[in-house]
Design a protein around this motif. Structure first.
Motif, PDB file in Angstrom:
ATOM      1  N   ASP A  58       0.806  -1.218   0.000  1.00  0.00           N
ATOM      2  CA  ASP A  58       0.000   0.000   0.000  1.00  0.00           C
ATOM      3  C   ASP A  58       0.840   1.270   0.000  1.00  0.00           C
ATOM      4  O   ASP A  58       0.505   2.238  -0.687  1.00  0.00           O
ATOM      5  N   ARG A  61       2.302   1.632  -3.512  1.00  0.00           N
ATOM      6  CA  ARG A  61       1.221   1.947  -4.457  1.00  0.00           C
ATOM      7  C   ARG A  61       0.798   3.399  -4.330  1.00  0.00           C
ATOM      8  O   ARG A  61       0.592   4.079  -5.342  1.00  0.00           O
ATOM      9  N   THR A  62       0.698   3.878  -3.090  1.00  0.00           N
ATOM     10  CA  THR A  62       0.300   5.261  -2.862  1.00  0.00           C
ATOM     11  C   THR A  62       1.392   6.224  -3.316  1.00  0.00           C
ATOM     12  O   THR A  62       1.123   7.196  -4.021  1.00  0.00           O
ATOM     13  N   GLU A  63       2.635   5.943  -2.905  1.00  0.00           N
ATOM     14  CA  GLU A  63       3.749   6.822  -3.258  1.00  0.00           C
ATOM     15  C   GLU A  63       3.922   6.936  -4.774  1.00  0.00           C
ATOM     16  O   GLU A  63       4.148   8.023  -5.299  1.00  0.00           O
ATOM     17  N   LYS A  65       1.595   6.135  -6.987  1.00  0.00           N
ATOM     18  CA  LYS A  65       0.287   6.330  -7.616  1.00  0.00           C
ATOM     19  C   LYS A  65       0.057   5.286  -8.709  1.00  0.00           C
ATOM     20  O   LYS A  65      -0.312   5.595  -9.835  1.00  0.00           O
ATOM     21  N   THR A  67      -1.754   2.525 -10.778  1.00  0.00           N
ATOM     22  CA  THR A  67      -3.143   2.235 -11.129  1.00  0.00           C
ATOM     23  C   THR A  67      -3.387   0.737 -10.969  1.00  0.00           C
ATOM     24  O   THR A  67      -2.443  -0.063 -10.934  1.00  0.00           O
ATOM     25  N   GLU A 145       7.632   9.588 -14.364  1.00  0.00           N
ATOM     26  CA  GLU A 145       7.557  10.128 -13.002  1.00  0.00           C
ATOM     27  C   GLU A 145       7.564   8.998 -11.962  1.00  0.00           C
ATOM     28  O   GLU A 145       8.251   9.084 -10.944  1.00  0.00           O
ATOM     29  N   GLN A 146       6.813   7.939 -12.223  1.00  0.00           N
ATOM     30  CA  GLN A 146       6.792   6.799 -11.302  1.00  0.00           C
ATOM     31  C   GLN A 146       8.169   6.146 -11.228  1.00  0.00           C
ATOM     32  O   GLN A 146       8.606   5.744 -10.151  1.00  0.00           O
ATOM     33  N   LYS A 149      10.353   8.221  -8.930  1.00  0.00           N
ATOM     34  CA  LYS A 149       9.995   7.975  -7.534  1.00  0.00           C
ATOM     35  C   LYS A 149      10.431   6.582  -7.090  1.00  0.00           C
ATOM     36  O   LYS A 149      10.911   6.395  -5.976  1.00  0.00           O
TER      37      LYS A 149
END
Length: 171
Positions: A58, A61-63, A65, A67, A145-146, A149
């Protein structure tokens, strides 16, 4: 960057999936740091020694983002790779066991041992190639971007690992 990616993600995703049973029993690959396992690591699914499924975590997934489609695509890549890697892992284990027996018996010619080592390492190289390609395929699912990160997370994890610390967000 490729070195960090290969080492850090290899450990994250496939620590136990590489299946070095002989290493755990004191075989010749014992000193391989890539396959060292920390006893205090707890995986999200609470299985010690299993792969850390980062795309289902989680926090990650949140950091990132992620899908639902990305998670599904990455999971499919992972499952496909695991199916392909399983026979290779088993072969590496079998070859290592045979090599370890040969070394323990201490009666074989050097050329025989050399051939056995070559066979173990060729098979391990195939397994590692599968792993690296899997990780690259996973990364291609992410947006630029992902990926930035994610790389920052990998770098933080790698720095903590080098200091012998338990990385935050990695159970």
């Amino acid at each position: 960057m490729a070195r960090h990616y290969g080492w850090a993600l290899g450990v994250w995703v496939l620590v136990a999936s590489t299946g070095h049973a002989e290493t755990a029993r004191g075989g010749y690959a014992q000193a391989d740091p890539q396959h060292a396992e920390r006893k205090d690591d707890k995986k999200p699914d609470d299985r010690r020694g299993g792969p850390w499924i980062w795309w289902k975590d989680d926090t990650v997934r949140t950091e990132l983002k992620l899908t639902a489609e990305q998670v599904s695509d990455i999971e499919q890549i992972f499952q496909t790779n695991m199916a392909q890697a399983k026979p290779l892992r088993e072969e590496v284990n079998q070859l290592e066991a045979s090599l370890n027996q040969t070394v323990r018996s201490n009666t074989a010619e050097i050329s025989v041992v050399s051939q056995q080592v070559d066979k173990v390492e060729r098979t391990r190289a195939e397994l590692n190639k599968l792993r690296v390609l899997m990780l690259y395929r996973m990364r291609r699912v992410l947006t630029p971007e992902q990926n930035m990160k994610f790389q920052a997370r990998v770098d933080r994890w790698e720095a903590a690992r080098k200091k012998g610390q338990h990385p935050a967000g990695h159970r």
